[in-house]
Each structure stands twice: as C-alpha cells, then as structure tokens.
Design a protein around this motif. Structure first.
Motif, mmCIF file in Angstrom:
data_model
loop_
_atom_site.group_PDB
_atom_site.id
_atom_site.type_symbol
_atom_site.label_atom_id
_atom_site.label_comp_id
_atom_site.label_asym_id
_atom_site.label_seq_id
_atom_site.Cartn_x
_atom_site.Cartn_y
_atom_site.Cartn_z
ATOM 1 N N ILE A 161 102.498 -4.469 46.712
ATOM 2 C CA ILE A 161 102.049 -5.245 47.869
ATOM 3 C C ILE A 161 100.655 -5.835 47.658
ATOM 4 C CG2 ILE A 161 101.688 -5.185 50.385
ATOM 5 C CD1 ILE A 161 103.458 -2.731 50.535
ATOM 6 N N PRO A 162 100.560 -7.118 47.371
ATOM 7 C CA PRO A 162 99.239 -7.749 47.380
ATOM 8 C C PRO A 162 98.710 -7.843 48.820
ATOM 9 C CG PRO A 162 100.807 -9.047 46.086
ATOM 10 C CD PRO A 162 101.598 -8.027 46.875
ATOM 11 N N CYS A 163 97.430 -7.594 48.969
ATOM 12 C CA CYS A 163 96.806 -7.660 50.298
ATOM 13 C C CYS A 163 95.838 -8.828 50.343
ATOM 14 C CB CYS A 163 96.060 -6.367 50.594
ATOM 15 S SG CYS A 163 95.179 -6.417 52.163
ATOM 16 N N LEU A 164 95.950 -9.633 51.389
ATOM 17 C CA LEU A 164 95.069 -10.787 51.551
ATOM 18 C C LEU A 164 94.229 -10.600 52.803
ATOM 19 C CD1 LEU A 164 98.099 -11.753 50.476
ATOM 20 C CD2 LEU A 164 96.980 -13.966 50.449
ATOM 21 N N ASP A 165 92.917 -10.618 52.639
ATOM 22 C CA ASP A 165 92.022 -10.568 53.798
ATOM 23 C C ASP A 165 91.785 -11.996 54.272
ATOM 24 O OD1 ASP A 165 91.879 -7.880 53.509
ATOM 25 O OD2 ASP A 165 89.833 -7.826 52.736
ATOM 26 N N ILE A 166 91.884 -12.182 55.594
ATOM 27 C CA ILE A 166 91.766 -13.523 56.162
ATOM 28 C C ILE A 166 90.545 -13.609 57.071
ATOM 29 C CG2 ILE A 166 92.933 -15.277 57.592
ATOM 30 C CD1 ILE A 166 94.490 -14.536 55.044
ATOM 31 N N ARG A 167 89.739 -14.623 56.843
ATOM 32 C CA ARG A 167 88.672 -14.908 57.810
ATOM 33 C C ARG A 167 88.750 -16.386 58.171
ATOM 34 N NH1 ARG A 167 82.785 -13.046 56.450
ATOM 35 N NH2 ARG A 167 83.549 -11.120 57.369
ATOM 36 N N ASP A 168 88.799 -16.661 59.473
ATOM 37 C CA ASP A 168 88.910 -18.038 59.959
ATOM 38 C C ASP A 168 90.003 -18.818 59.239
ATOM 39 O OD1 ASP A 168 86.831 -17.565 61.759
ATOM 40 O OD2 ASP A 168 85.335 -17.990 60.218
ATOM 41 N N PHE A 175 84.417 -3.422 51.258
ATOM 42 C CA PHE A 175 84.355 -3.903 52.637
ATOM 43 C C PHE A 175 83.161 -4.816 52.914
ATOM 44 C CE2 PHE A 175 87.854 -1.482 54.145
ATOM 45 C CZ PHE A 175 87.801 -0.251 53.513
ATOM 46 N N GLU A 176 82.440 -5.224 51.910
ATOM 47 C CA GLU A 176 81.290 -6.113 52.100
ATOM 48 C C GLU A 176 81.406 -7.285 51.106
ATOM 49 O OE1 GLU A 176 78.949 -5.673 54.410
ATOM 50 O OE2 GLU A 176 79.495 -3.638 55.027
ATOM 51 N N ASN A 177 80.485 -8.226 51.173
ATOM 52 C CA ASN A 177 80.372 -9.306 50.179
ATOM 53 C C ASN A 177 81.678 -10.045 49.890
ATOM 54 O OD1 ASN A 177 77.745 -8.393 49.894
ATOM 55 N ND2 ASN A 177 78.328 -6.998 48.247
ATOM 56 N N VAL A 178 82.105 -10.841 50.836
ATOM 57 C CA VAL A 178 83.383 -11.516 50.654
ATOM 58 C C VAL A 178 83.228 -12.895 50.010
ATOM 59 C CG1 VAL A 178 84.616 -10.319 52.469
ATOM 60 C CG2 VAL A 178 83.235 -12.310 53.049
ATOM 61 N N VAL A 183 100.523 -8.057 52.750
ATOM 62 C CA VAL A 183 99.760 -7.655 53.924
ATOM 63 C C VAL A 183 98.651 -8.685 54.136
ATOM 64 C CG1 VAL A 183 98.168 -5.950 54.891
ATOM 65 C CG2 VAL A 183 100.225 -5.174 53.710
ATOM 66 N N TYR A 184 98.577 -9.199 55.360
ATOM 67 C CA TYR A 184 97.489 -10.115 55.729
ATOM 68 C C TYR A 184 96.611 -9.415 56.751
ATOM 69 C CZ TYR A 184 99.927 -14.173 53.650
ATOM 70 O OH TYR A 184 100.528 -15.062 52.793
#
Lengths: 194, 250
Positions: free
Chosen positions: B7-14, B23-26, B48-49
């Motif tokens: 499962i690749p996980c993609l973090d989404i912002r805006d 959890f820092e420095n995106v 996972v998004y």
C-alpha cells in the motif's frame, strides 16, 4: 444500452458507477421501478449490513422487483448475499434467487473480515472469462455463500466459498469487480456483453 | 490464498501530494490522481490518501479530490485526516472512498468508531494508531505524533477492534522516516492479539524489510511512502522480489 444501478441504503454504489464509466457506459442510479424494468442490465451492488438493507428494499418492494427481472442482473458483494434465501447476519430473510444460507466465517484463529486480493478457482459459467482462472480479485466480507450448484467460481479463505454465482439471468460476485483492477474490468465488460 | 498487500501512502495538502519526513518538512511529489493511477497500474494493491490540510477550504478540496480519485482508480483506496464526525465519513464514502481512516479523533471520542462502523459497516473503518516505544511501553500519540496520550498501543487496538474497527494501521514513530525496517516485534505481537487485519507502517527502506514484516511481523499489509514516491523501490520490482521469497503476492 440502458444500465440501472439499484439505489438503496448500501455503501459504495458510486464506485460501481465510476467503474462502468471507465468501461464506457453511463448508468442510472435509481430505485424507480419503471426505470429498472426498462433497463437492459441491472446491477445490484452494495457494502453494508443485511437486515437494514433488506428492510429498506422490502419497504420499496425492490426485493420482489429484482426477483422478477428477466434481463441480466449482477449482484455484487452484499448484493450476492441478499440474492440468497437467508443470511445469518441479523437472521435475515433475503430475496431468494439462490436457495442458499449466507454464513459467517468460522473464526478459528484467522482474521475476519476476509479483506484483500484472493484468487479465483474453478471458474465456470458465462460471467467470468475462463482466462481469469487464478486471477486475483478484491474481497471485503465477513459472511460467505457456501459452494453450491449455482457456484460459478470458487475462492478459498478459511474454507472454499462461492466467489461468483449464476442461475438463469442472475449473476453475482462476492468480490468487487469495480475494485479488482484489469480482471474486474474484464468481468464488467463481459456482463455488458451477455 | 489471500495475498499480502502493498500500500503506497500519499499525504495530501490542499489537493496535492506531499510526504512528511518524521511528520515534518513536507515537499511536493505530484498530482494525487495521476500518482494513484500510476501506482494502480504498477500493481499496488490499495492506496491510502491522508489529508493533512488544516483549513476548511482544504477539506472541501479533499472531498472533490476523493471523487476524482474514485473515478479514475480501479483498486480500493482509504482516505483519512480530519474525520471527526460520522458526517465527515459519510461525505468521503459518498464521494467514492472505500474506507476511512481515523486516528486522533478516535482517541478523543472512541464512540466514533462504533458510530461509523454501525452506520456503514466495519469494513469501512480503519483505525490508525501512531505509537512510540519509550520507557518499556508503546504509547499512543495523537495530532500527527505531537501529543502523547495515556493509552497503550495493544489495549487501544483491542478496544477499537471490539468497537467495530475493520483494520488497524499501526505506525511506529520510532521507525517512521528511518528506513531501517518496520517495528516487526510490535507488529507480530499486535497481529497475534487481534482478529482483524493489521497494516504495518513506518520504516520501510529496502525490499528485505517487506519480507520481514510479512514473515516475522505477521502483517497483512505493508504501507510505505517515500520509497515509492521517489521510485527508489518501484512496486513491480518489490512484488517480483516478494514472489521469489515465497510471499503470497498478487
């Protein structure tokens, strides 16, 4: 071709609609009897709980309507289970197209729900192309239909169960063709060709 | 045989994909729909998004994004981030998400697990748990790993299972971002204590780490982000490797 997706209080109906769009078909999501009767194909999808969804279907007499349809009908996941005669989930009387009792997986140390990709075995019937024997498709369920005379494909998890079923113009899959990558799209295309 | 899931996980912002390091420095690594479709065609079993947006406008963008993802993706996907109420879950599920993942909101309001599971079914609810190994125990953290709680990983996981969670997504904060392997000991213990599937997260750095997490860690699925986003380990290459190691893989 007119394709109707039965609208009821079950989840994930939208993904079936999206999958049909990907294979080039615009479907109607509807609970209108006239529209469903006029359709060339009817899809009965669903993720949810047996008792509350059956109550909803009965209230709108969609259970009787579904059983009387003469065009090809495809039940998906909960759809397959509700097409059986009885479900252990909430001890629910179901539609009764397949004369089977839907059972909960025995929980003997293995994880339930059966969630993820598992392979199709003993593929027969018209819905699933023979070349997909051994292909992986996506399952999410805690209840299963035992292997029986209507079984059109098997899968094994804890025990062998009906991954797909067929009786007359009624077809059903326990897995989600709309979430099963390329094999799933082949199966949806095949259903539209029946 | 039921296959182990990648499962690749993609973090989404805006509405855009980012990846947090510890959890820092995106930094931006691409369009979420495009990236998701690429993973699907590469053989990812699920995606996972996670929405890490803090603003209301961002949340609205995310719901729109979920609809677009559902239109394009032919594999299952889970969405998470900011789901505090049943209505939030309902919105995302109606948009076409297959599952919702809840984390801090479940710790603050454990009844949320019961309510979402009761309303939509257990298979819709993934409870994500961030925990840190410190002073001989696994402590559950909330708010993206910033705030410790008095909960213990194992008892919390059992509680949410009883409340109706369909899966547990466990991220070891000690391992996340280190690329030194998953928290296999804790995962093994967790998997043995639970009757629902466990998704391992945090620490993937090599193909061998996936063999370990499936064989020793008994994980049902393994999640990773940066190794996939930066194409360090392409999904097809990983799956070939796992097949050769006799792991059941699609």
């Amino acid at each position: 071709m007119k394709v109707a997706i039965i609208k009821y209080n079950a989840g994930n109906i939208r993904s079936v609609d999206h999958a049909l769009k990907r294979v080039g078909v615009e479907a109607l999501i509807t609970d209108d009897h006239e529209t469903i009767l006029a359709a060339d194909r009817v899809i009965f999808p669903g993720v949810g709980e047996a008792a509350s969804t059956m109550a909803y279907l009965k209230e709108r007499e969609l259970d009787v309507l579904l059983k009387g349809l003469s065009c090809p009908v495809l039940g998906i996941c909960l759809g397959q289970q509700l097409m059986c005669s009885w479900s252990e989930e909430g001890d629910t009387a179901c539609i009764g197209i397949f004369d089977q009792v839907v059972r909960h997986f025995p929980t003997n140390g293995q994880k339930v729900p059966h969630m993820g990709w598992n392979s199709l075995e003993r593929v027969n019937g018209e819905l699933i192309p023979a070349e997909l024997s051994g292909s992986y498709v996506y399952f999410v369920h805690s209840y299963y239909v035992p292997v029986c005379e209507d079984t059109a494909a098997e899968c094994s998890y804890i025990l062998p169960f009906s991954a797909a079923m067929q009786r007359d113009n009624f077809y059903a899959t326990q897995f989600h063709p709309e979430k099963s990558g390329d094999p799933g799209e082949l199966i949806l295309k095949q259903f539209l060709k029946l | 045989m039921l296959a182990k899931r990648i499962i690749p996980c993609l973090d989404i912002r805006d509405g855009k994909t980012v990846k947090g390091i510890n959890f820092e420095n995106v930094i931006d690594v691409g369009d979420p729909v495009e990236l998701g479709a690429k993973y699907a065609s590469d053989g990812a079993d699920e995606l996972v998004y996670l929405d890490i947006t803090a603003t209301l406008e961002g949340r609205k963008l995310f719901a729109d994004l979920v609809r677009r993802i559902s239109e394009h993706l032919n594999i299952p996907f889970t969405v998470g981030g900011g789901i505090d109420r049943v209505e939030d879950a309902d919105l995302l599920l109606s948009a076409g998400a297959d599952k919702v993942s809840i984390n801090s909101s479940a710790v603050r309001d454990p009844g949320l697990v019961d309510r979402i599971a009761g309303g939509f079914g257990k298979q819709f609810v993934v409870v994500a748990i961030d925990a840190q190994w410190k002073d001989d125990r696994w402590t559950v953290f909330i708010n993206g790993g910033r705030i410790p709680t008095n909960r213990d990983l194992f008892s919390w996981a059992r509680e949410v299972q009883d409340r109706g969670a369909g899966e547990i997504l466990f991220t070891s904060m000690n391992h996340d971002g280190t690329r030194s392997g998953y928290a296999c000991e804790a995962l093994r213990e967790l998997s043995q204590q639970l009757t629902i599937p466990v998704i391992a997260s945090g620490g993937a750095g090599s193909k061998e780490h996936f063999v370990e997490v499936f064989e020793y860690g008994l994980a049902d699925a393994a999640l990773a982000a940066s190794i996939f986003h930066y194409n360090e380990i392409p999904v097809p290459e990983l799956k070939d490797y796992l097949k050769k190691a006799n792991i059941t893989i699609r």
